[in-house]
Design an enzyme around this catalytic site. Structure first.
Site, PDB file in Angstrom:
ATOM      1  N   LYS A  11      -3.290 -10.963   7.694  1.00 30.09           N
ATOM      2  CA  LYS A  11      -3.304 -11.035   6.115  1.00 30.09           C
ATOM      3  C   LYS A  11      -2.264 -10.325   5.571  1.00 30.09           C
ATOM      4  O   LYS A  11      -1.957  -9.099   6.151  1.00 30.09           O
ATOM      5  CB  LYS A  11      -4.694 -10.512   5.618  1.00 30.09           C
ATOM      6  CG  LYS A  11      -5.330  -9.214   6.055  1.00 30.09           C
ATOM      7  CD  LYS A  11      -6.547  -9.011   5.337  1.00 30.09           C
ATOM      8  CE  LYS A  11      -7.720  -9.770   5.934  1.00 30.09           C
ATOM      9  NZ  LYS A  11      -8.249  -8.727   6.857  1.00 30.09           N
ATOM     10  N   ASP A  71      -4.263  -0.172   4.572  1.00 28.65           N
ATOM     11  CA  ASP A  71      -2.915  -0.770   5.480  1.00 28.65           C
ATOM     12  C   ASP A  71      -2.290  -1.787   4.855  1.00 28.65           C
ATOM     13  O   ASP A  71      -1.241  -2.202   5.739  1.00 28.65           O
ATOM     14  CB  ASP A  71      -3.624  -0.928   6.758  1.00 28.65           C
ATOM     15  CG  ASP A  71      -4.581  -2.163   6.777  1.00 28.65           C
ATOM     16  OD1 ASP A  71      -4.913  -2.277   5.863  1.00 28.65           O
ATOM     17  OD2 ASP A  71      -4.768  -2.556   8.005  1.00 28.65           O
ATOM     18  N   ARG A  86     -24.184  -7.981   3.145  1.00 28.46           N
ATOM     19  CA  ARG A  86     -23.464  -8.839   2.035  1.00 28.46           C
ATOM     20  C   ARG A  86     -24.121 -10.371   1.840  1.00 28.46           C
ATOM     21  O   ARG A  86     -24.497 -11.196   2.646  1.00 28.46           O
ATOM     22  CB  ARG A  86     -22.173  -8.866   2.757  1.00 28.46           C
ATOM     23  CG  ARG A  86     -21.219  -7.783   2.895  1.00 28.46           C
ATOM     24  CD  ARG A  86     -19.810  -7.849   2.811  1.00 28.46           C
ATOM     25  NE  ARG A  86     -19.106  -6.466   2.738  1.00 28.46           N
ATOM     26  CZ  ARG A  86     -17.928  -6.159   3.068  1.00 28.46           C
ATOM     27  NH1 ARG A  86     -17.257  -6.809   4.026  1.00 28.46           N
ATOM     28  NH2 ARG A  86     -17.569  -4.851   2.877  1.00 28.46           N
ATOM     29  N   ARG A 100     -13.581   1.307  14.187  1.00 28.33           N
ATOM     30  CA  ARG A 100     -13.525   2.239  12.890  1.00 28.33           C
ATOM     31  C   ARG A 100     -14.819   3.284  13.299  1.00 28.33           C
ATOM     32  O   ARG A 100     -15.827   2.829  13.318  1.00 28.33           O
ATOM     33  CB  ARG A 100     -13.731   1.609  11.742  1.00 28.33           C
ATOM     34  CG  ARG A 100     -12.709   0.691  11.499  1.00 28.33           C
ATOM     35  CD  ARG A 100     -12.822  -0.237  10.219  1.00 28.33           C
ATOM     36  NE  ARG A 100     -11.734  -1.327  10.027  1.00 28.33           N
ATOM     37  CZ  ARG A 100     -11.652  -2.068   9.239  1.00 28.33           C
ATOM     38  NH1 ARG A 100     -12.898  -2.392   8.237  1.00 28.33           N
ATOM     39  NH2 ARG A 100     -10.748  -2.986   9.236  1.00 28.33           N
ATOM     40  N   THR A 106     -14.499  -6.727  13.668  1.00 27.78           N
ATOM     41  CA  THR A 106     -13.445  -7.418  13.199  1.00 27.78           C
ATOM     42  C   THR A 106     -12.272  -6.852  13.181  1.00 27.78           C
ATOM     43  O   THR A 106     -11.135  -7.807  13.124  1.00 27.78           O
ATOM     44  CB  THR A 106     -14.090  -8.569  11.949  1.00 27.78           C
ATOM     45  OG1 THR A 106     -14.478  -7.584  11.042  1.00 27.78           O
ATOM     46  CG2 THR A 106     -15.305  -9.280  12.289  1.00 27.78           C
ATOM     47  N   ASP A 117      -3.013  -4.923   3.875  1.00 27.65           N
ATOM     48  CA  ASP A 117      -3.311  -6.318   4.350  1.00 27.65           C
ATOM     49  C   ASP A 117      -4.194  -6.881   3.453  1.00 27.65           C
ATOM     50  O   ASP A 117      -4.218  -8.289   3.227  1.00 27.65           O
ATOM     51  CB  ASP A 117      -3.878  -6.496   5.824  1.00 27.65           C
ATOM     52  CG  ASP A 117      -5.114  -5.712   5.866  1.00 27.65           C
ATOM     53  OD1 ASP A 117      -5.809  -5.048   4.908  1.00 27.65           O
ATOM     54  OD2 ASP A 117      -5.609  -5.813   7.160  1.00 27.65           O
ATOM     55  N   ARG A 118      -4.657  -6.325   2.428  1.00 20.94           N
ATOM     56  CA  ARG A 118      -5.490  -7.064   1.407  1.00 20.94           C
ATOM     57  C   ARG A 118      -4.724  -7.122   0.013  1.00 20.94           C
ATOM     58  O   ARG A 118      -4.141  -5.995  -0.176  1.00 20.94           O
ATOM     59  CB  ARG A 118      -6.954  -6.355   1.180  1.00 20.94           C
ATOM     60  CG  ARG A 118      -7.710  -6.445   2.446  1.00 20.94           C
ATOM     61  CD  ARG A 118      -8.909  -5.536   2.268  1.00 20.94           C
ATOM     62  NE  ARG A 118      -9.982  -5.842   3.374  1.00 20.94           N
ATOM     63  CZ  ARG A 118     -11.121  -5.909   3.647  1.00 20.94           C
ATOM     64  NH1 ARG A 118     -11.912  -6.082   2.358  1.00 20.94           N
ATOM     65  NH2 ARG A 118     -11.765  -5.962   4.745  1.00 20.94           N
ATOM     66  N   SER A 155      -8.368   0.272   7.384  1.00 22.20           N
ATOM     67  CA  SER A 155      -7.943  -0.469   6.608  1.00 22.20           C
ATOM     68  C   SER A 155      -8.411  -0.030   5.281  1.00 22.20           C
ATOM     69  O   SER A 155      -7.600   0.917   4.612  1.00 22.20           O
ATOM     70  CB  SER A 155      -8.690  -1.687   6.965  1.00 22.20           C
ATOM     71  OG  SER A 155      -8.498  -2.737   6.003  1.00 22.20           O
ATOM     72  N   HIS A 156      -9.647  -0.711   4.411  1.00 20.68           N
ATOM     73  CA  HIS A 156      -9.741  -0.574   3.193  1.00 20.68           C
ATOM     74  C   HIS A 156     -10.771   0.803   3.095  1.00 20.68           C
ATOM     75  O   HIS A 156     -11.353   1.022   2.013  1.00 20.68           O
ATOM     76  CB  HIS A 156     -10.366  -1.464   2.671  1.00 20.68           C
ATOM     77  CG  HIS A 156     -11.529  -2.044   3.200  1.00 20.68           C
ATOM     78  ND1 HIS A 156     -11.455  -2.916   4.451  1.00 20.68           N
ATOM     79  CD2 HIS A 156     -12.642  -2.520   2.997  1.00 20.68           C
ATOM     80  CE1 HIS A 156     -12.555  -3.314   4.872  1.00 20.68           C
ATOM     81  NE2 HIS A 156     -13.633  -2.901   3.991  1.00 20.68           N
ATOM     82  N   GLU A 183      -9.642 -14.846   2.901  1.00 19.25           N
ATOM     83  CA  GLU A 183     -11.107 -14.483   3.084  1.00 19.25           C
ATOM     84  C   GLU A 183     -11.482 -13.981   1.547  1.00 19.25           C
ATOM     85  O   GLU A 183     -10.535 -13.419   0.928  1.00 19.25           O
ATOM     86  CB  GLU A 183     -11.592 -13.247   3.916  1.00 19.25           C
ATOM     87  CG  GLU A 183     -11.100 -13.622   5.416  1.00 19.25           C
ATOM     88  CD  GLU A 183     -11.009 -12.353   6.426  1.00 19.25           C
ATOM     89  OE1 GLU A 183     -11.473 -12.647   7.427  1.00 19.25           O
ATOM     90  OE2 GLU A 183     -10.938 -11.288   5.873  1.00 19.25           O
ATOM     91  N   GLU A 184     -12.891 -13.970   1.336  1.00 20.73           N
ATOM     92  CA  GLU A 184     -13.365 -13.386  -0.119  1.00 20.73           C
ATOM     93  C   GLU A 184     -12.905 -12.092  -0.274  1.00 20.73           C
ATOM     94  O   GLU A 184     -13.070 -11.521  -1.393  1.00 20.73           O
ATOM     95  CB  GLU A 184     -14.554 -14.023  -0.359  1.00 20.73           C
ATOM     96  CG  GLU A 184     -15.681 -13.746   0.720  1.00 20.73           C
ATOM     97  CD  GLU A 184     -16.123 -12.016   0.715  1.00 20.73           C
ATOM     98  OE1 GLU A 184     -16.061 -11.458  -0.486  1.00 20.73           O
ATOM     99  OE2 GLU A 184     -16.045 -11.831   1.959  1.00 20.73           O
ATOM    100  N   SER A 185     -12.790 -11.529   0.803  1.00 22.16           N
ATOM    101  CA  SER A 185     -12.748  -9.892   0.689  1.00 22.16           C
ATOM    102  C   SER A 185     -11.298  -9.340   0.578  1.00 22.16           C
ATOM    103  O   SER A 185     -10.690  -8.649   1.134  1.00 22.16           O
ATOM    104  CB  SER A 185     -13.282  -9.201   2.152  1.00 22.16           C
ATOM    105  OG  SER A 185     -12.441  -9.841   3.116  1.00 22.16           O
ATOM    106  N   ASP A 238      -4.673  -2.432  -0.322  1.00 24.55           N
ATOM    107  CA  ASP A 238      -5.627  -1.688   0.356  1.00 24.55           C
ATOM    108  C   ASP A 238      -4.840  -0.514   1.207  1.00 24.55           C
ATOM    109  O   ASP A 238      -3.518  -0.347   1.245  1.00 24.55           O
ATOM    110  CB  ASP A 238      -6.710  -2.443   1.299  1.00 24.55           C
ATOM    111  CG  ASP A 238      -5.871  -2.820   2.409  1.00 24.55           C
ATOM    112  OD1 ASP A 238      -4.886  -3.145   2.360  1.00 24.55           O
ATOM    113  OD2 ASP A 238      -6.745  -3.153   3.408  1.00 24.55           O
ATOM    114  N   LYS A 266      -6.638  -0.394  15.186  1.00 26.42           N
ATOM    115  CA  LYS A 266      -6.447  -1.824  15.353  1.00 26.42           C
ATOM    116  C   LYS A 266      -5.253  -2.217  16.539  1.00 26.42           C
ATOM    117  O   LYS A 266      -4.184  -1.584  16.754  1.00 26.42           O
ATOM    118  CB  LYS A 266      -5.624  -2.308  14.022  1.00 26.42           C
ATOM    119  CG  LYS A 266      -6.513  -2.158  12.866  1.00 26.42           C
ATOM    120  CD  LYS A 266      -5.874  -2.994  11.705  1.00 26.42           C
ATOM    121  CE  LYS A 266      -6.928  -3.051  10.541  1.00 26.42           C
ATOM    122  NZ  LYS A 266      -6.174  -3.830   9.467  1.00 26.42           N
ATOM    123  N   THR A 326     -16.120 -15.028   9.591  1.00 27.54           N
ATOM    124  CA  THR A 326     -15.215 -13.665   9.166  1.00 27.54           C
ATOM    125  C   THR A 326     -14.475 -12.967  10.355  1.00 27.54           C
ATOM    126  O   THR A 326     -15.092 -12.690  11.326  1.00 27.54           O
ATOM    127  CB  THR A 326     -16.128 -12.662   8.536  1.00 27.54           C
ATOM    128  OG1 THR A 326     -16.722 -13.219   7.348  1.00 27.54           O
ATOM    129  CG2 THR A 326     -15.291 -11.617   8.288  1.00 27.54           C
TER     130      THR A 326
END
Length: 539
Positions: free
Chosen positions: A375, A278, A494, A21, A17, A280-281, A112-113, A362-364, A276, A125, A343
């Site tokens: 995001k 990059d 999860r 990675r 997604t 986006d979070r 990302s994170h 998203e919850e993440s 995070d 990405k 997701t």
């Protein structure tokens, strides 16, 4: 001079997604990175005459990867690259540059994170002309083509200097090096009332923004301290580092330890936030108070009229299936649609482009809107600051008033990390087979009202996607199970748990959800199958 390099395929270049990675050392294998880039070029019908945005979060191998990409782009006939100075560009900033310049896509080199460094993770990405993640049909085609690649093209030239802003030529390809922050700031100034935010900081309002030694450190310095007037030192861990200074750049209660220590200390500032790797979070904190991402999306939706860009209305909202139902209650009260998707941000993009939604999350720890197609961590932070500026209330007051108005979804996510993939796959397969037998079954006071896979039928393109398994109870509580696609070692199971309350609003989430957590572990047989006695991460 263009060189054609013979190569052999790698069989593990399947995008998740968040792109591809892998461990950094995997990406550094001979021809591995080059194979993947050439496969994308080939799959999308070539790149001759096209324009792309390029950047990264500064993690280890970022500088080498960008130089390889530049030489491959030129060899394959790309007309122009727009590159962030020194190779830096956050994911949301890259989406904005893409949309502003109407380019054919973007390549952001980030995991990302995930942690960075030679012993940790690296990622690619790829976004198409929409500015968001490419559809599954394209990622599937990329993976299929990666199995048969036999050669790639690259220029045999020295590295290009991308340290200076300006334009240069490389074998007929234009390279424009830009300030990666400037356009992003201009976009945000068109959404929020920066003058109101400047007044907020002039009043003595204090904040801490933890960039976690990742790409948004310079963004935070420019926006919060230089433009809005937050006190010097409000942005911490502001210098991007190849290994993020040893930090795990995931903005949550487990990994943002320094920020948590500050915000739960005796002299906490008024507001705390983090991004995070990059950018986006986001994570939002008040004094000794944490806002769950699910609640954050619901609160932003409820306050959309306070933001200049949205005061005339928004189309609707969407959430991932694993995110709590809080935003759906808010949307219903406001008379707007609320969509539930798998997701993956690409599912939101279809809804944005068809003008079905404006906000999504998203919850993440990912929240965003249709201003871009990713995001956007700093966007969410500025939204929260705008609510505070308009209401004069604290983060805790805003959140608790929201609960009184709509009720509270107590919510927790358990991550069981590093599970053998075969074990994780069998656990999910057996659980899916078991679901029909759970309907109507009682676990103490909890009666299962529906147990089934989550299936999403896209209202735009008609595609159907299965993503996770859901157990619903008669009182509105839920358990969602899914395997994450963002890790690089083993599988991560999860488990998301939610319990709705209208009266008891100030309880500890773990205590409120302890019975559901036991039921979740029992249903999926987590301990006997994985050997895990407890989750590795709780958020």
């Amino acid at each position: 001079m263009i060189k054609t390099i013979s190569t052999t395929p790698y069989t593990d270049q399947k995008m998740g997604t968040g792109g591809l990675r892998k461990k950094t050392k995997v990406m550094m294998q001979p021809n591995y990175f080059e194979n993947f880039i050439q496969t994308i070029f080939n799959t999308i019908g070539g790149v001759k005459g096209k324009t792309y945005v390029v950047g990264g979060d500064g993690r280890y191998f970022n500088d080498i990867a960008i130089q390889k990409f530049i030489k491959m782009a030129a060899a394959n006939g790309v007309a122009k690259l727009i590159i962030g100075q020194n190779g830096y560009m956050s994911t949301p900033a890259g989406s904005n540059v893409l949309l502003k310049n109407k380019t054919n896509g973007a390549f952001i080199f980030s995991a990302s994170h995930n942690p960075g460094g030679i012993d940790n993770d690296f990622g690619v990405k790829y976004s198409d002309e929409t500015g968001g993640q490419v559809p599954t049909s394209i990622t599937d085609a990329i993976y299929k083509n990666s199995q048969s690649i036999s050669e790639y093209q690259i220029l045999d030239v020295p590295d290009v200097d991308i340290s200076k802003i300006g334009t240069q030529q490389l074998e007929g390809m234009t390279i424009e090096v830009i300030d990666p922050i400037k356009d992003y700031v201009e976009m945000l100034e068109g959404i929020f009332d920066f003058e109101a935010l400047k007044k907020l900081f002039k009043s003595g309002f204090t904040m801490k923004f933890d960039a976690m030694n990742a790409v948004t450190g310079p963004y935070g310095k420019r926006i919060f301290e230089e433009i809005l007037g937050a006190a010097p030192g409000s942005v911490i861990n502001a210098t991007p580092k190849p290994d993020f200074g040893g930090l795990h750049p995931d903005p949550n209660m487990v990994y943002a330890k320094e920020l948590i220590g500050i915000m739960y200390g005796d002299n906490a500032p008024d507001f705390g936030c983090a991004n995070d790797g990059d950018g986006d979070r986001n994570m939002i904190l008040g004094k000794k108070f944490f806002v769950s991402p699910s609640d954050s999306l619901s609160i932003l939706t409820d306050n959309y009229k306070l933001i200049p860009a949205y005061k005339n209305g928004i189309y609707g909202v969407a959430k991932s299936a694993a995110t709590s139902t809080a935003v759906c209650r808010t949307a219903k009260a406001l008379g707007m649609d609320c969509y539930e998707v798998p997701t993956g941000w690409k599912y939101f993009v279809n809804l944005m482009d068809s003008k079905r939604i404006t906000f999504c999350g998203e919850e993440s720890f990912g929240t965003g809107s249709s201003h871009i197609r990713e995001k956007d961590g700093i966007w969410a932070i500025l939204f929260w600051l705008s609510i505070i500026a308009a209401t004069g209330k604290s983060v805790e007051e805003i959140t608790k008033e929201h609960w009184k108005k709509y009720g509270r979804s107590y919510y927790i996510r358990f991550d069981f990390e590093g599970i053998d993939k075969a074990v994780a796959d069998k656990l999910m397969a057996d659980l899916e087979t078991k679901l029909p037998s759970l309907n109507g079954k009682k676990f103490g006071e909890y009666e299962v009202s529906e147990a089934a896979p989550f299936i999403y039928n896209d209202p735009v393109d008609g595609s159907s996607t299965k993503n996770g398994l859901v157990v619903k109870f008669a009182d509105g509580s839920r358990i969602v199970y899914r395997l994450s696609g963002t890790g690089t070692s083993g599988a991560t199971l999860r488990v998301y748990m939610e319990k709705f309350e209208q009266n008891h609003l100030d309880e500890e989430p773990l205590n409120m959800l302890k019975d559901i957590a036991k039921i979740a572990a029992e249903i999926a047989e987590i301990r006997p199958r994985t050997g895990k006695q407890q989750p590795d991460v709780i958020t």
